[in-house]
Each structure stands twice: as structure tokens, then as C-alpha cells.
Design an enzyme around this catalytic site. Structure first.
Site, PDB file in Angstrom:
ATOM      1  N   HIS A 190      -8.093  -5.742  11.459  1.00  0.00           N
ATOM      2  CA  HIS A 190      -8.695  -5.625  10.130  1.00  0.00           C
ATOM      3  C   HIS A 190     -10.059  -4.953  10.181  1.00  0.00           C
ATOM      4  O   HIS A 190     -10.832  -5.040   9.220  1.00  0.00           O
ATOM      5  CB  HIS A 190      -8.841  -7.004   9.486  1.00  0.00           C
ATOM      6  CG  HIS A 190      -7.563  -7.588   8.986  1.00  0.00           C
ATOM      7  ND1 HIS A 190      -6.454  -7.698   9.764  1.00  0.00           N
ATOM      8  CD2 HIS A 190      -7.222  -8.101   7.768  1.00  0.00           C
ATOM      9  CE1 HIS A 190      -5.481  -8.264   9.069  1.00  0.00           C
ATOM     10  NE2 HIS A 190      -5.915  -8.496   7.855  1.00  0.00           N
ATOM     11  N   GLU A 244       0.818  -1.209   0.000  1.00  0.00           N
ATOM     12  CA  GLU A 244       0.000   0.000   0.000  1.00  0.00           C
ATOM     13  C   GLU A 244       0.857   1.267   0.000  1.00  0.00           C
ATOM     14  O   GLU A 244       0.510   2.246  -0.655  1.00  0.00           O
ATOM     15  CB  GLU A 244      -0.936   0.002   1.213  1.00  0.00           C
ATOM     16  CG  GLU A 244      -2.123  -0.935   1.086  1.00  0.00           C
ATOM     17  CD  GLU A 244      -1.798  -2.396   1.324  1.00  0.00           C
ATOM     18  OE1 GLU A 244      -2.658  -3.260   1.078  1.00  0.00           O
ATOM     19  OE2 GLU A 244      -0.654  -2.674   1.774  1.00  0.00           O
TER      20      GLU A 244
END
Length: 328
Positions: A131, A62
Site C-alpha cells: 500500500h 479500479e
């Protein structure tokens, strides 16, 4: 304008495809967005139409592809970057917080950074603490960016089209749990402007302010309260940067009470900011202290039952409204 029922994910896909047809500077990059249609099938079929120069699979980095987007935007392109989860955006924090929102200011207006970062935000269903981040409170603290959080398919498409056209960076927060939800979406061209709240239900007893998935719980709570003779304004903020505080104040002047429902943790949350601005702008209109419903102030539980109770839900919202009305 004719409408049809389509899924939230289909509304997102339509927005991206329409904007890519309109503007050849727009491209989509993210993990598995091309050959595997994205983890949640939002980009299904787009590779076949636009090719691998505009629908680009990224490595699991990312920080790398967020940085690529900054450079691409500075040189005139308009990237859409898909995070499989906004939880994963944290590894790109330097790009997102230190480069993207500051580029226009630091360059003296020479280079903007018109990137749309989009993906799933919040608890997706037994994904565990690391998450399940709700990042809006964290990122909303930073000037120079905009944050959109749609609660339905209609707004998902209209807000995403506005985001892609915007000259500022936009963080577009979706919910995995809403991707299959269907809603009425016009067949023709439309956009939803930033900074303009939408009234989902109308009442006189209390103002309920929310954004994203919890808006739907607020509507459920409003229907439950109506059975007991209580009517509420449910305001869907749609964007939290910019925030339509004017709509909130106008409603409070009618109802005298406010409950803010926010899926962030309570400390330094978006709800905290909304309540602060309410006290600054509408204190004399309040007949009860502002109340808020947040997720519980603990890491996101994995157990299904605990996770459901941890999140804002209809029962918590009903209780908060009744507390504001002294009906407990």
C-alpha cells in the site's frame, strides 16, 4: 492577489469545485467520494453542491471505473477519477497503461482521453509494502500521458486546475502525509503550467532537484547547509512528464553540481532519467558526478522507524550535497 492559509486537501477541493462550476462536463468518481466525502475528506461537501450525477461513488473495482472513465472521455466528458491510493491503480494497469495514453494515437486523432486520475502516492505511514507504492517511475515510462506531483497547497490547486483543462490524460500524484499541511493559496483564479520548475531556494554551490513531498525535505536540508556556508538551488520540478530539464541545466551551469532527490526506488527511477538527461545536455558543466537520493532499494518497511529511514530525508540530502562538494 490576496492569499489565505488553507490545507492541501482544501486546495484540491477548490480546484475541482471551481472547474466543475466552469465546465459541466467534469465529474468526480471514486470510492466513497460522495456520501463519505472520500477516504481523506478531499471531496467533502461536493455532493451537496453538484449532486449524485457528478459526484459518484464507485464500487471497489479500479479496473471497472478506470475503464468507465476511458469511455466517458471518448464521448466528450472530462472525468476526475480518485484512487484511494495509487497502489490500487495497479489492478487497473491495462486501462491506465494500454488504453488511456494510447487512445489518441490508436484512433488516428479521432478520440482523446482527457481524464485526470488522482489520489495518494507513496508511503502514507505504516501502510506496508503493498500500500506504499511510488508509481511515478513506473508510469512515466509511457508516452502519451502527463504526470503532476505538487509539493504544496498552492501548486496542488493550480496544477489540478491545469490538469482538468488539459486535453491529454494526467496522472496527479498527491501525498497522504501532506493533506493537512497548510500553505498560502490565492483567493482568485489561477493555474500553474505544466513543464515549468519553480526555484524554492537559491544558491551557488549545488543544484538539488526534486518533486512532490521530498521537496520540503530538500528545503530543510538547504537551511541546514546554509549554517555551514553552503548555498543550494532547490528546484521543484512540479511535473515529471513534461520535465523542465532546461531549468535543471541552467542551474547546473551556475553550480557545477547536482543531487536529485526522488522518493521512487533507485533502479530505473525518475532520478535516473534526470541524471541521464543532465549528462546528455550539461556534462561539460559538471564538476562532480551527479548524485541521487532515493528510497532504499527494498520493499517499504512497516515499522515506523525503518520506514522513516527508508525514505529520503534531510540527513541523506545533506550528506549527498556534502559528498558532491567533497566536504565529507
Amino acid at each position: 492577489m490576496a492569499t489565505r492559509q488553507i490545507q492541501f486537501r482544501e486546495a484540491l477541493r477548490e480546484a475541482m469545485a471551481e472547474e466543475m462550476r466552469r465546465d459541466d462536463r467534469v465529474f468526480l468518481m471514486g470510492e466513497e467520494v460522495a456520501y463519505y466525502n472520500g477516504a481523506y475528506k478531499v471531496s467533502q461537501g461536493m455532493l451537496e453542491e453538484f449532486g449524485d450525477k457528478r459526484i459518484i461513488d464507485a464500487p471497489i473495482s479500479e479496473n471497472g471505473f478506470a475503464g468507465l472513465a476511458v469511455g466517458a472521455a471518448m464521448y466528450g466528458l472530462r472525468p476526475i477519477i480518485e484512487f484511494m491510493s495509487w497502489s490500487f491503480s495497479l489492478v487497473a494497469a491495462d486501462q491506465l497503461l494500454n488504453n488511456v495514453p494510447k487512445m489518441l494515437y490508436m484512433s488516428g486523432g479521432q478520440w482523446g482521453c482527457p481524464v485526470v486520475f488522482r489520489g495518494n502516492n507513496g508511503a502514507g505511514g505504516q501502510l506496508g509494502s503493498t500500500h506504499s507504492w511510488c508509481v511515478e517511475a513506473l508510469y512515466a515510462n509511457v508516452p502519451g500521458l502527463k504526470i503532476a506531483i505538487p509539493s504544496n497547497a498552492h501548486d496542488a490547486k493550480g496544477l489540478l486546475k491545469s490538469a482538468i483543462r488539459d486535453d491529454d490524460p494526467v496522472f496527479f500524484l498527491e501525498s497522504e502525509r501532506m493533506l493537512s499541511d497548510k500553505g498560502e493559496v490565492p483567493e482568485g483564479e489561477y493555474t500553474v503550467p505544466f513543464g515549468r520548475a519553480e526555484l524554492r531556494t537559491e544558491g551557488t554551490d549545488c543544484t538539488v532537484v526534486s518533486f512532490g513531498r521530498p521537496v520540503n525535505f530538500c528545503v530543510e536540508a538547504a537551511r541546514e547547509l546554509e549554517k555551514e556556508g553552503v548555498t543550494v538551488d532547490v528546484l521543484d520540478m512540479r511535473t515529471v512528464r513534461p520535465l523542465d530539464i532546461g531549468a535543471v541545466v541552467r542551474s547546473i551551469k551556475k553550480t557545477g553540481r547536482v543531487v536529485v532527490v526522488d522518493q521512487c526506488w533507485p533502479f530505473a527511477s525518475v532520478a535516473s532519467e534526470v541524471i541521464t538527461q543532465v549528462c546528455e545536455r550539461a556534462f561539460d558543466s559538471l564538476d562532480h558526478q551527479p548524485l541521487r537520493v532515493n528510497t532504499d532499494d527494498v520493499p517499504t518497511p512497516y515499522a515506523k522507524t525503518l520506514e522513516a529511514e527508508y525514505l529520503p530525508h534531510k540527513g541523506k540530502i545533506v550528506q549527498a550535497v556534502k559528498a558532491a562538494l567533497h566536504r565529507l
